[in-house]
Design a protein around this motif. Structure first.
Motif, PDB file in Angstrom:
ATOM      1  N   ARG A 216       0.820  -1.221   0.000  1.00  0.00           N
ATOM      2  CA  ARG A 216       0.000   0.000   0.000  1.00  0.00           C
ATOM      3  C   ARG A 216       0.846   1.259   0.000  1.00  0.00           C
ATOM      4  NH1 ARG A 216      -5.224  -0.041   2.124  1.00  0.00           N
ATOM      5  NH2 ARG A 216      -5.840  -2.161   2.579  1.00  0.00           N
ATOM      6  N   ASN A 217       0.290   2.299  -0.567  1.00  0.00           N
ATOM      7  CA  ASN A 217       0.850   3.633  -0.366  1.00  0.00           C
ATOM      8  C   ASN A 217       0.465   4.057   1.059  1.00  0.00           C
ATOM      9  OD1 ASN A 217       0.930   6.453  -0.077  1.00  0.00           O
ATOM     10  ND2 ASN A 217       0.785   6.753  -2.290  1.00  0.00           N
ATOM     11  N   PRO A 218       1.449   4.256   1.955  1.00  0.00           N
ATOM     12  CA  PRO A 218       1.112   4.489   3.363  1.00  0.00           C
ATOM     13  C   PRO A 218       0.447   5.841   3.601  1.00  0.00           C
ATOM     14  CG  PRO A 218       3.472   4.765   3.024  1.00  0.00           C
ATOM     15  CD  PRO A 218       2.902   4.296   1.712  1.00  0.00           C
ATOM     16  N   THR A 219       0.602   6.759   2.668  1.00  0.00           N
ATOM     17  CA  THR A 219       0.021   8.091   2.856  1.00  0.00           C
ATOM     18  C   THR A 219      -1.449   8.109   2.445  1.00  0.00           C
ATOM     19  OG1 THR A 219       2.199   8.965   2.309  1.00  0.00           O
ATOM     20  CG2 THR A 219       0.395  10.552   2.395  1.00  0.00           C
ATOM     21  N   THR A 220      -1.723   7.554   1.267  1.00  0.00           N
ATOM     22  CA  THR A 220      -3.101   7.589   0.767  1.00  0.00           C
ATOM     23  C   THR A 220      -3.887   6.351   1.184  1.00  0.00           C
ATOM     24  OG1 THR A 220      -2.479   6.460  -1.279  1.00  0.00           O
ATOM     25  CG2 THR A 220      -2.379   8.877  -1.290  1.00  0.00           C
ATOM     26  N   GLY A 221      -3.173   5.297   1.588  1.00  0.00           N
ATOM     27  CA  GLY A 221      -3.851   4.038   1.921  1.00  0.00           C
ATOM     28  C   GLY A 221      -4.208   3.225   0.696  1.00  0.00           C
ATOM     29  N   PHE A 222      -3.877   3.742  -0.494  1.00  0.00           N
ATOM     30  CA  PHE A 222      -4.237   3.053  -1.732  1.00  0.00           C
ATOM     31  C   PHE A 222      -3.436   1.761  -1.883  1.00  0.00           C
ATOM     32  CE2 PHE A 222      -4.383   2.074  -6.172  1.00  0.00           C
ATOM     33  CZ  PHE A 222      -5.661   2.425  -6.533  1.00  0.00           C
ATOM     34  N   SER A 223      -4.156   0.674  -2.211  1.00  0.00           N
ATOM     35  CA  SER A 223      -3.493  -0.621  -2.331  1.00  0.00           C
ATOM     36  C   SER A 223      -3.029  -0.853  -3.777  1.00  0.00           C
ATOM     37  CB  SER A 223      -4.473  -1.714  -1.910  1.00  0.00           C
ATOM     38  OG  SER A 223      -3.954  -2.962  -2.243  1.00  0.00           O
ATOM     39  N   VAL A 224      -1.737  -1.120  -3.959  1.00  0.00           N
ATOM     40  CA  VAL A 224      -1.174  -1.366  -5.296  1.00  0.00           C
ATOM     41  C   VAL A 224      -1.143  -2.862  -5.582  1.00  0.00           C
ATOM     42  CG1 VAL A 224       0.843  -1.009  -6.797  1.00  0.00           C
ATOM     43  CG2 VAL A 224       0.232   0.725  -5.091  1.00  0.00           C
ATOM     44  N   VAL A 225      -0.667  -3.632  -4.611  1.00  0.00           N
ATOM     45  CA  VAL A 225      -0.671  -5.101  -4.699  1.00  0.00           C
ATOM     46  C   VAL A 225      -1.038  -5.635  -3.312  1.00  0.00           C
ATOM     47  CG1 VAL A 225       1.096  -5.212  -6.533  1.00  0.00           C
ATOM     48  CG2 VAL A 225       1.810  -5.337  -4.137  1.00  0.00           C
ATOM     49  N   SER A 226      -1.338  -6.939  -3.240  1.00  0.00           N
ATOM     50  CA  SER A 226      -1.651  -7.547  -1.947  1.00  0.00           C
ATOM     51  C   SER A 226      -0.394  -7.610  -1.084  1.00  0.00           C
ATOM     52  CB  SER A 226      -2.198  -8.960  -2.155  1.00  0.00           C
ATOM     53  OG  SER A 226      -1.161  -9.791  -2.650  1.00  0.00           O
ATOM     54  N   PRO A 227      -0.563  -7.692   0.251  1.00  0.00           N
ATOM     55  CA  PRO A 227       0.609  -7.833   1.130  1.00  0.00           C
ATOM     56  C   PRO A 227       1.464  -9.047   0.738  1.00  0.00           C
ATOM     57  CG  PRO A 227      -1.348  -7.400   2.441  1.00  0.00           C
ATOM     58  CD  PRO A 227      -1.818  -7.598   1.028  1.00  0.00           C
ATOM     59  N   GLU A 228       0.813 -10.135   0.376  1.00  0.00           N
ATOM     60  CA  GLU A 228       1.555 -11.340  -0.003  1.00  0.00           C
ATOM     61  C   GLU A 228       2.426 -11.083  -1.234  1.00  0.00           C
ATOM     62  OE1 GLU A 228      -0.628 -14.548  -2.000  1.00  0.00           O
ATOM     63  OE2 GLU A 228       0.194 -15.865  -0.437  1.00  0.00           O
ATOM     64  N   ARG A 229       1.859 -10.370  -2.197  1.00  0.00           N
ATOM     65  CA  ARG A 229       2.640 -10.104  -3.421  1.00  0.00           C
ATOM     66  C   ARG A 229       3.803  -9.168  -3.146  1.00  0.00           C
ATOM     67  NH1 ARG A 229      -0.700  -9.794  -8.657  1.00  0.00           N
ATOM     68  NH2 ARG A 229      -0.659 -12.026  -8.213  1.00  0.00           N
ATOM     69  N   ALA A 230       3.572  -8.166  -2.325  1.00  0.00           N
ATOM     70  CA  ALA A 230       4.671  -7.245  -1.990  1.00  0.00           C
ATOM     71  C   ALA A 230       5.800  -8.030  -1.322  1.00  0.00           C
ATOM     72  CB  ALA A 230       4.169  -6.139  -1.063  1.00  0.00           C
ATOM     73  N   ARG A 231       5.423  -8.917  -0.407  1.00  0.00           N
ATOM     74  CA  ARG A 231       6.424  -9.722   0.309  1.00  0.00           C
ATOM     75  C   ARG A 231       7.233 -10.563  -0.672  1.00  0.00           C
ATOM     76  NH1 ARG A 231       2.920 -11.609   3.865  1.00  0.00           N
ATOM     77  NH2 ARG A 231       2.640 -13.669   2.980  1.00  0.00           N
ATOM     78  N   ARG A 232       6.553 -11.109  -1.655  1.00  0.00           N
ATOM     79  CA  ARG A 232       7.242 -12.003  -2.592  1.00  0.00           C
ATOM     80  C   ARG A 232       8.138 -11.230  -3.560  1.00  0.00           C
ATOM     81  NH1 ARG A 232       2.532 -16.579  -3.214  1.00  0.00           N
ATOM     82  NH2 ARG A 232       3.404 -17.821  -1.518  1.00  0.00           N
ATOM     83  N   ILE A 233       7.686 -10.067  -3.984  1.00  0.00           N
ATOM     84  CA  ILE A 233       8.551  -9.241  -4.842  1.00  0.00           C
ATOM     85  C   ILE A 233       9.806  -8.855  -4.056  1.00  0.00           C
ATOM     86  CG2 ILE A 233       8.742  -7.043  -6.098  1.00  0.00           C
ATOM     87  CD1 ILE A 233       5.688  -7.322  -6.678  1.00  0.00           C
ATOM     88  N   ASN A 234       9.620  -8.493  -2.779  1.00  0.00           N
ATOM     89  CA  ASN A 234      10.782  -8.169  -1.948  1.00  0.00           C
ATOM     90  C   ASN A 234      11.730  -9.359  -1.832  1.00  0.00           C
ATOM     91  OD1 ASN A 234      10.078  -5.516  -1.394  1.00  0.00           O
ATOM     92  ND2 ASN A 234       8.876  -6.047   0.407  1.00  0.00           N
ATOM     93  N   ALA A 235      11.159 -10.555  -1.702  1.00  0.00           N
ATOM     94  CA  ALA A 235      12.009 -11.751  -1.576  1.00  0.00           C
ATOM     95  C   ALA A 235      12.865 -11.937  -2.828  1.00  0.00           C
ATOM     96  CB  ALA A 235      11.140 -12.989  -1.338  1.00  0.00           C
ATOM     97  N   ILE A 236      12.271 -11.687  -3.984  1.00  0.00           N
ATOM     98  CA  ILE A 236      13.039 -11.857  -5.231  1.00  0.00           C
ATOM     99  C   ILE A 236      14.082 -10.744  -5.363  1.00  0.00           C
ATOM    100  CG2 ILE A 236      12.885 -12.092  -7.741  1.00  0.00           C
ATOM    101  CD1 ILE A 236       9.972 -13.063  -7.274  1.00  0.00           C
ATOM    102  N   MET A 237      13.725  -9.543  -4.889  1.00  0.00           N
ATOM    103  CA  MET A 237      14.727  -8.468  -4.897  1.00  0.00           C
ATOM    104  C   MET A 237      15.914  -8.836  -4.015  1.00  0.00           C
ATOM    105  SD  MET A 237      12.267  -5.103  -4.740  1.00  0.00           S
ATOM    106  CE  MET A 237      13.517  -3.829  -4.743  1.00  0.00           C
ATOM    107  N   LEU A 238      15.626  -9.422  -2.861  1.00  0.00           N
ATOM    108  CA  LEU A 238      16.718  -9.773  -1.943  1.00  0.00           C
ATOM    109  C   LEU A 238      17.628 -10.830  -2.556  1.00  0.00           C
ATOM    110  CD1 LEU A 238      17.801  -9.376   1.055  1.00  0.00           C
ATOM    111  CD2 LEU A 238      16.746 -11.594   1.469  1.00  0.00           C
ATOM    112  N   THR A 239      17.017 -11.848  -3.180  1.00  0.00           N
ATOM    113  CA  THR A 239      17.834 -12.989  -3.637  1.00  0.00           C
ATOM    114  C   THR A 239      18.424 -12.771  -5.038  1.00  0.00           C
ATOM    115  OG1 THR A 239      15.785 -14.054  -4.359  1.00  0.00           O
ATOM    116  CG2 THR A 239      16.669 -14.731  -2.230  1.00  0.00           C
ATOM    117  N   CYS A 240      17.775 -11.924  -5.852  1.00  0.00           N
ATOM    118  CA  CYS A 240      18.188 -11.812  -7.263  1.00  0.00           C
ATOM    119  C   CYS A 240      18.432 -10.379  -7.738  1.00  0.00           C
ATOM    120  CB  CYS A 240      17.104 -12.414  -8.171  1.00  0.00           C
ATOM    121  SG  CYS A 240      16.548 -14.058  -7.712  1.00  0.00           S
ATOM    122  N   GLY A 241      18.202  -9.387  -6.888  1.00  0.00           N
ATOM    123  CA  GLY A 241      18.195  -7.993  -7.352  1.00  0.00           C
ATOM    124  C   GLY A 241      19.534  -7.433  -7.769  1.00  0.00           C
TER     125      GLY A 241
END
Ligand SMILES: NC(=O)CC[C@H](N)C(=O)O
Length: 308
Positions: A216-241
Motif C-alpha cells: 500500500r501507499n502508506p500516505t493515501t492508503g491506496f493498495s497497489v498489490v496484496s501484502p503477499e505479493r509485496a512480500r514475494r517481490i521483496n524476496a526476489i529483490m533480496l535474492t536476485c536484485g
C-alpha cells in the motif's frame, strides 16, 4: 536512534569526497556520458516524509530498476502463471548471461536478469501494441511516484537498440523455445525503452513505497498489490536484485534491493522506508559502487537491516 536527516547529510558528504567511484557502464554508449562524480540519495519514511542528499533531484537512466515495476505489472496481468515462463532462483551469473538458458529449456532463472526481464516484458506486451505497453509502464510509474514528469530518454533507448546484440541473442534463444509470444523485435523494443526511463532518486523512492508497506501507499492508503505479493517481490529483490552480487548486497546492506547499470538502486526497508540511491560508477557485477556503500552506511546507522 540517530536523526535520519543527519545520517543522510553525512552519507552524501562522504560519498561526494570518496576517490573510489567505480566504472561508468560503457557497453551502452549513451550511458558512458554519465558523470562519475554524481551521487544522490532519497528516503521516504512511513509518514511520507522525504529526506534527500546530494543529486537526489537529477534524473538518471533507471535501466534494470525498471524490472521491479514490469514484474509487478506482469504479476497483476497473469498472476502465478508468470512462473511458468520465468523462475525465481538466483542465477549466480552476470545479468546478461546466456549459459543457463540451454540447459533450462529457455526458461530464465529469475525476472531480474536480462533474459527474465525480457520474458516479463513479453507477458505485458501480449494483446497490446508496443506503444500502448510502454505507455502503461510509464503511467504506472507516474502514478506510483505521484509525478507526471517521468519520461524516456530516447537517445539511451536508441543506443541500446543499436548495440544490444546480447539481448537480441537472449530473446531469439528464448523465442526458439516458445518462451516469448510476440515478435522478438517488438518485445525488445519495449524492453529497451523501459530500461531507458529516467527518474530521480526522489521519484524512485516515492515509486517504491508500496513495497515497503505491505503493498500500500502508506500516505493515501491506496493498495497497489496484496501484502503477499509485496512480500514475494521483496524476496526476489533480496535474492536476485543484484545478479551475482546479490549475496554480497544481502550480507552488507541487508535489504531487498534492485540495481541498474545506470547506477541506481531501489532498496526497501519493510515497514520503515523506501530508499533510492544513484551513483553511475559500477562494481565488477554491474551494481553501483557508491550506491551500495551508501546503503550499507544507512542500514547500519538506522538499524534497518531485515536481519536484525
Ligand atoms: N543491469 C542492467 O541494468 C541491464 C539493463 C540494460 N538495459 C541491458 O539490457 O543490458
Amino acid at each position: 536512534m540517530p536523526e535520519l536527516e543527519a545520517v543522510i547529510r553525512e552519507i552524501a558528504e562522504e560519498m561526494r569526497a570518496r576517490p573510489d567511484r567505480g566504472e561508468v557502464a560503457s557497453y551502452i554508449p549513451e550511458l558512458a556520458r554519465a558523470d562519475a562524480n554524481a551521487f544522490g540519495i532519497a528516503v521516504v519514511d512511513r509518514e511520507g516524509r522525504v529526506v534527500t542528499g546530494g543529486d537526489a533531484e537529477v534524473a538518471f537512466s533507471i535501466q534494470s530498476v525498471s524490472k521491479v515495476f514490469t514484474l509487478t505489472l506482469a504479476l497483476g496481468k497473469i498472476g502465478d502463471r508468470l512462473w511458468r515462463r520465468v523462475g525465481r532462483e538466483p542465477s549466480g551469473s552476470p545479468f546478461n548471461s546466456i549459459v543457463q538458458l540451454e540447459n533450462e529449456h529457455g526458461i530464465p532463472r529469475n525476472p531480474f536478469i536480462n533474459a527474465g526481464a525480457i520474458a516479463v516484458t513479453d507477458v505485458i506486451l501480449s494483446g497490446h501494441q508496443p506503444r500502448d505497453t510502454l505507455g502503461e509502464i510509464l503511467r504506472f510509474l507516474q502514478f506510483l511516484a505521484e509525478d507526471p514528469a517521468i519520461g524516456i530518454d530516447e537517445a539511451v533507448a536508441a543506443s541500446e537498440q543499436r548495440t544490444g546484440f546480447r539481448n537480441r541473442a537472449l530473446a531469439n534463444y528464448m523465442k526458439s523455445f516458445d518462451v516469448l509470444e510476440n515478435p522478438v523485435d517488438y518485445t525488445l523494443g519495449v524492453y529497451f525503452h523501459h530500461c531507458a526511463i529516467t527518474m530521480s532518486c526522489r521519484q524512485l523512492a516515492m515509486a517504491g513505497r508500496f513495497l515497503a508497506h505491505n503493498g500500500r501507499n502508506p500516505t493515501t492508503g491506496f493498495s497497489v498489490v496484496s501484502p503477499e505479493r509485496a512480500r514475494r517481490i521483496n524476496a526476489i529483490m533480496l535474492t536476485c536484485g543484484h545478479y551475482d552480487g546479490s549475496g554480497e548486497f544481502a550480507y552488507r546492506v541487508g535489504l531487498p534491493g534492485k540495481s541498474g547499470v545506470g547506477g541506481g538502486i531501489l532498496a526497501v526497508a519493510p515497514g520503515k522506508a523506501s530508499i533510492a540511491v544513484w551513483s553511475p560508477g559500477l562494481d565488477a557485477s554491474g551494481n553501483s559502487h557508491l550506491g551500495r556503500i551508501a546503503l550499507e552506511r544507512l542500514t547500519q546507522r538506522m538499524g534497518w537491516s531485515i536481519f536484525g
